[in-house]
Design a protein around this motif. Structure first.
Motif, PDB file in Angstrom:
ATOM      1  N   TRP A 196     -11.141  59.200 -85.331  1.00  0.00           N
ATOM      2  CA  TRP A 196     -11.740  57.990 -85.892  1.00  0.00           C
ATOM      3  C   TRP A 196     -13.249  58.036 -85.717  1.00  0.00           C
ATOM      4  O   TRP A 196     -13.752  58.512 -84.700  1.00  0.00           O
ATOM      5  N   GLY A 197     -13.990  57.526 -86.693  1.00  0.00           N
ATOM      6  CA  GLY A 197     -15.441  57.380 -86.599  1.00  0.00           C
ATOM      7  C   GLY A 197     -15.759  55.943 -86.218  1.00  0.00           C
ATOM      8  O   GLY A 197     -15.516  55.023 -87.007  1.00  0.00           O
ATOM      9  N   VAL A 198     -16.258  55.746 -85.001  1.00  0.00           N
ATOM     10  CA  VAL A 198     -16.588  54.412 -84.503  1.00  0.00           C
ATOM     11  C   VAL A 198     -18.102  54.231 -84.623  1.00  0.00           C
ATOM     12  O   VAL A 198     -18.870  54.950 -83.975  1.00  0.00           O
ATOM     13  N   GLU A 199     -18.527  53.303 -85.461  1.00  0.00           N
ATOM     14  CA  GLU A 199     -19.956  53.088 -85.669  1.00  0.00           C
ATOM     15  C   GLU A 199     -20.547  52.294 -84.508  1.00  0.00           C
ATOM     16  O   GLU A 199     -19.980  51.287 -84.087  1.00  0.00           O
ATOM     17  N   VAL A 200     -21.688  52.774 -83.998  1.00  0.00           N
ATOM     18  CA  VAL A 200     -22.394  52.100 -82.909  1.00  0.00           C
ATOM     19  C   VAL A 200     -23.885  52.059 -83.225  1.00  0.00           C
ATOM     20  O   VAL A 200     -24.378  52.822 -84.060  1.00  0.00           O
ATOM     21  N   VAL A 201     -24.589  51.152 -82.576  1.00  0.00           N
ATOM     22  CA  VAL A 201     -26.047  51.121 -82.638  1.00  0.00           C
ATOM     23  C   VAL A 201     -26.580  51.234 -81.220  1.00  0.00           C
ATOM     24  O   VAL A 201     -25.932  50.818 -80.261  1.00  0.00           O
ATOM     25  N   TYR A 202     -27.753  51.845 -81.105  1.00  0.00           N
ATOM     26  CA  TYR A 202     -28.404  51.980 -79.807  1.00  0.00           C
ATOM     27  C   TYR A 202     -29.908  52.056 -80.014  1.00  0.00           C
ATOM     28  O   TYR A 202     -30.375  52.337 -81.119  1.00  0.00           O
ATOM     29  N   GLN A 203     -30.639  51.807 -78.947  1.00  0.00           N
ATOM     30  CA  GLN A 203     -32.100  51.839 -79.028  1.00  0.00           C
ATOM     31  C   GLN A 203     -32.591  53.239 -78.679  1.00  0.00           C
ATOM     32  O   GLN A 203     -32.120  53.861 -77.725  1.00  0.00           O
ATOM     33  N   SER A 204     -33.554  53.731 -79.451  1.00  0.00           N
ATOM     34  CA  SER A 204     -34.101  55.070 -79.279  1.00  0.00           C
ATOM     35  C   SER A 204     -35.628  54.996 -79.244  1.00  0.00           C
ATOM     36  O   SER A 204     -36.220  54.119 -79.875  1.00  0.00           O
ATOM     37  N   VAL A 205     -36.242  55.917 -78.515  1.00  0.00           N
ATOM     38  CA  VAL A 205     -37.698  56.003 -78.490  1.00  0.00           C
ATOM     39  C   VAL A 205     -38.085  57.399 -78.981  1.00  0.00           C
ATOM     40  O   VAL A 205     -37.701  58.399 -78.392  1.00  0.00           O
ATOM     41  N   ASN A 206     -38.787  57.456 -80.118  1.00  0.00           N
ATOM     42  CA  ASN A 206     -39.251  58.714 -80.701  1.00  0.00           C
ATOM     43  C   ASN A 206     -40.755  58.660 -80.876  1.00  0.00           C
ATOM     44  O   ASN A 206     -41.262  57.791 -81.581  1.00  0.00           O
ATOM     45  N   TRP A 207     -41.452  59.599 -80.203  1.00  0.00           N
ATOM     46  CA  TRP A 207     -42.898  59.667 -80.311  1.00  0.00           C
ATOM     47  C   TRP A 207     -43.545  58.330 -79.957  1.00  0.00           C
ATOM     48  O   TRP A 207     -44.478  57.876 -80.615  1.00  0.00           O
ATOM     49  N   GLY A 208     -42.982  57.636 -78.952  1.00  0.00           N
ATOM     50  CA  GLY A 208     -43.548  56.384 -78.483  1.00  0.00           C
ATOM     51  C   GLY A 208     -43.156  55.166 -79.294  1.00  0.00           C
ATOM     52  O   GLY A 208     -43.560  54.050 -78.993  1.00  0.00           O
ATOM     53  N   ARG A 209     -42.361  55.345 -80.333  1.00  0.00           N
ATOM     54  CA  ARG A 209     -41.939  54.241 -81.197  1.00  0.00           C
ATOM     55  C   ARG A 209     -40.482  53.897 -80.906  1.00  0.00           C
ATOM     56  O   ARG A 209     -39.606  54.752 -80.960  1.00  0.00           O
ATOM     57  N   VAL A 210     -40.231  52.622 -80.624  1.00  0.00           N
ATOM     58  CA  VAL A 210     -38.872  52.150 -80.357  1.00  0.00           C
ATOM     59  C   VAL A 210     -38.205  51.797 -81.684  1.00  0.00           C
ATOM     60  O   VAL A 210     -38.797  51.139 -82.529  1.00  0.00           O
ATOM     61  N   SER A 211     -36.962  52.263 -81.851  1.00  0.00           N
ATOM     62  CA  SER A 211     -36.217  51.941 -83.071  1.00  0.00           C
ATOM     63  C   SER A 211     -34.740  51.786 -82.743  1.00  0.00           C
ATOM     64  O   SER A 211     -34.295  52.158 -81.664  1.00  0.00           O
ATOM     65  N   THR A 212     -34.009  51.240 -83.674  1.00  0.00           N
ATOM     66  CA  THR A 212     -32.565  51.104 -83.542  1.00  0.00           C
ATOM     67  C   THR A 212     -31.910  52.172 -84.390  1.00  0.00           C
ATOM     68  O   THR A 212     -32.228  52.318 -85.577  1.00  0.00           O
ATOM     69  N   GLU A 213     -31.005  52.924 -83.792  1.00  0.00           N
ATOM     70  CA  GLU A 213     -30.274  53.982 -84.490  1.00  0.00           C
ATOM     71  C   GLU A 213     -28.838  53.538 -84.708  1.00  0.00           C
ATOM     72  O   GLU A 213     -28.253  52.864 -83.869  1.00  0.00           O
ATOM     73  N   SER A 214     -28.267  53.932 -85.815  1.00  0.00           N
ATOM     74  CA  SER A 214     -26.861  53.684 -86.119  1.00  0.00           C
ATOM     75  C   SER A 214     -26.184  55.030 -86.316  1.00  0.00           C
ATOM     76  O   SER A 214     -26.648  55.844 -87.125  1.00  0.00           O
ATOM     77  N   VAL A 215     -25.108  55.290 -85.575  1.00  0.00           N
ATOM     78  CA  VAL A 215     -24.376  56.557 -85.687  1.00  0.00           C
ATOM     79  C   VAL A 215     -22.877  56.284 -85.614  1.00  0.00           C
ATOM     80  O   VAL A 215     -22.450  55.217 -85.172  1.00  0.00           O
ATOM     81  N   LYS A 216     -22.106  57.262 -86.045  1.00  0.00           N
ATOM     82  CA  LYS A 216     -20.652  57.201 -85.883  1.00  0.00           C
ATOM     83  C   LYS A 216     -20.267  58.210 -84.810  1.00  0.00           C
ATOM     84  O   LYS A 216     -20.655  59.383 -84.872  1.00  0.00           O
ATOM     85  N   VAL A 217     -19.497  57.737 -83.842  1.00  0.00           N
ATOM     86  CA  VAL A 217     -18.992  58.590 -82.774  1.00  0.00           C
ATOM     87  C   VAL A 217     -17.543  58.925 -83.115  1.00  0.00           C
ATOM     88  O   VAL A 217     -16.725  58.027 -83.320  1.00  0.00           O
ATOM     89  N   THR A 218     -17.223  60.216 -83.188  1.00  0.00           N
ATOM     90  CA  THR A 218     -15.860  60.647 -83.483  1.00  0.00           C
ATOM     91  C   THR A 218     -15.049  60.655 -82.197  1.00  0.00           C
ATOM     92  O   THR A 218     -15.436  61.302 -81.221  1.00  0.00           O
ATOM     93  N   VAL A 219     -13.929  59.913 -82.198  1.00  0.00           N
ATOM     94  CA  VAL A 219     -13.051  59.839 -81.022  1.00  0.00           C
ATOM     95  C   VAL A 219     -11.598  59.995 -81.442  1.00  0.00           C
ATOM     96  O   VAL A 219     -11.206  59.514 -82.498  1.00  0.00           O
ATOM     97  N   PRO A 220     -10.801  60.663 -80.605  1.00  0.00           N
ATOM     98  CA  PRO A 220      -9.365  60.722 -80.875  1.00  0.00           C
ATOM     99  C   PRO A 220      -8.679  59.479 -80.317  1.00  0.00           C
ATOM    100  O   PRO A 220      -9.035  58.985 -79.249  1.00  0.00           O
ATOM    101  N   ALA A 221      -7.711  58.957 -81.048  1.00  0.00           N
ATOM    102  CA  ALA A 221      -6.927  57.811 -80.584  1.00  0.00           C
ATOM    103  C   ALA A 221      -5.630  57.765 -81.370  1.00  0.00           C
ATOM    104  O   ALA A 221      -5.617  58.055 -82.569  1.00  0.00           O
TER     105      ALA A 221
END
Length: 127
Positions: free
Chosen positions: A49-74
């Motif tokens: 399953w692809g579980v969509e999550v958001v998290y905060q990331s810092v790239n080159w000193g800039r804070v942003s929100t990232e959205s990714v899908k984490v693949t998990v078995p269930a």
């Protein structure tokens, strides 16, 4: 491909409530694309399953929100509540070069979900 272990206790993630089946890849006319059959974990046989999550990331000193899908078995479709904290077991981020644009592509995988705040009861998945 570079792989990085991610401590799910330190990298806070919020589930968006979006969960989708991960389909097996097939080759058609020399090109790879997702097929119609849901993929299974090669160790346990559980559906992926692809579980969509958001998290905060810092790239080159800039804070942003990232959205990714984490693949998990269930065995059944995970059902995290909308914008609730979620933690994964053995979370790994894999980075590779995308040959189409020479940029970097990251994929996320985990061996399972260790904590899902406010999870709803999920419907049973089709086998």
């Amino acid at each position: 491909m570079a792989m990085f272990a991610v401590d799910s206790n330190r990298q806070q993630m919020m589930a968006t409530g979006v969960v989708e089946p991960v389909n097996e890849w097939i080759e058609v006319d020399g090109k790879r694309r997702p097929g119609d059959v849901q993929a299974r974990d090669e160790n346990t046989g559980a559906l992926l399953w692809g579980v969509e999550v958001v998290y905060q990331s810092v790239n080159w000193g800039r804070v942003s929100t990232e959205s990714v899908k984490v693949t998990v078995p269930a065995r059944e479709m995970p059902a995290p509540s909308l914008f609730s904290p979620i933690k994964f077991e053995d979370l790994v981020a894999s980075v590779r070069v995308d040959r189409r644009n020479n940029g970097l592509t990251t994929s996320w995988e985990a061996s399972g979900i260790s904590e899902m705040a406010g999870a709803k009861t999920a419907p049973k998945a089709a086998a």
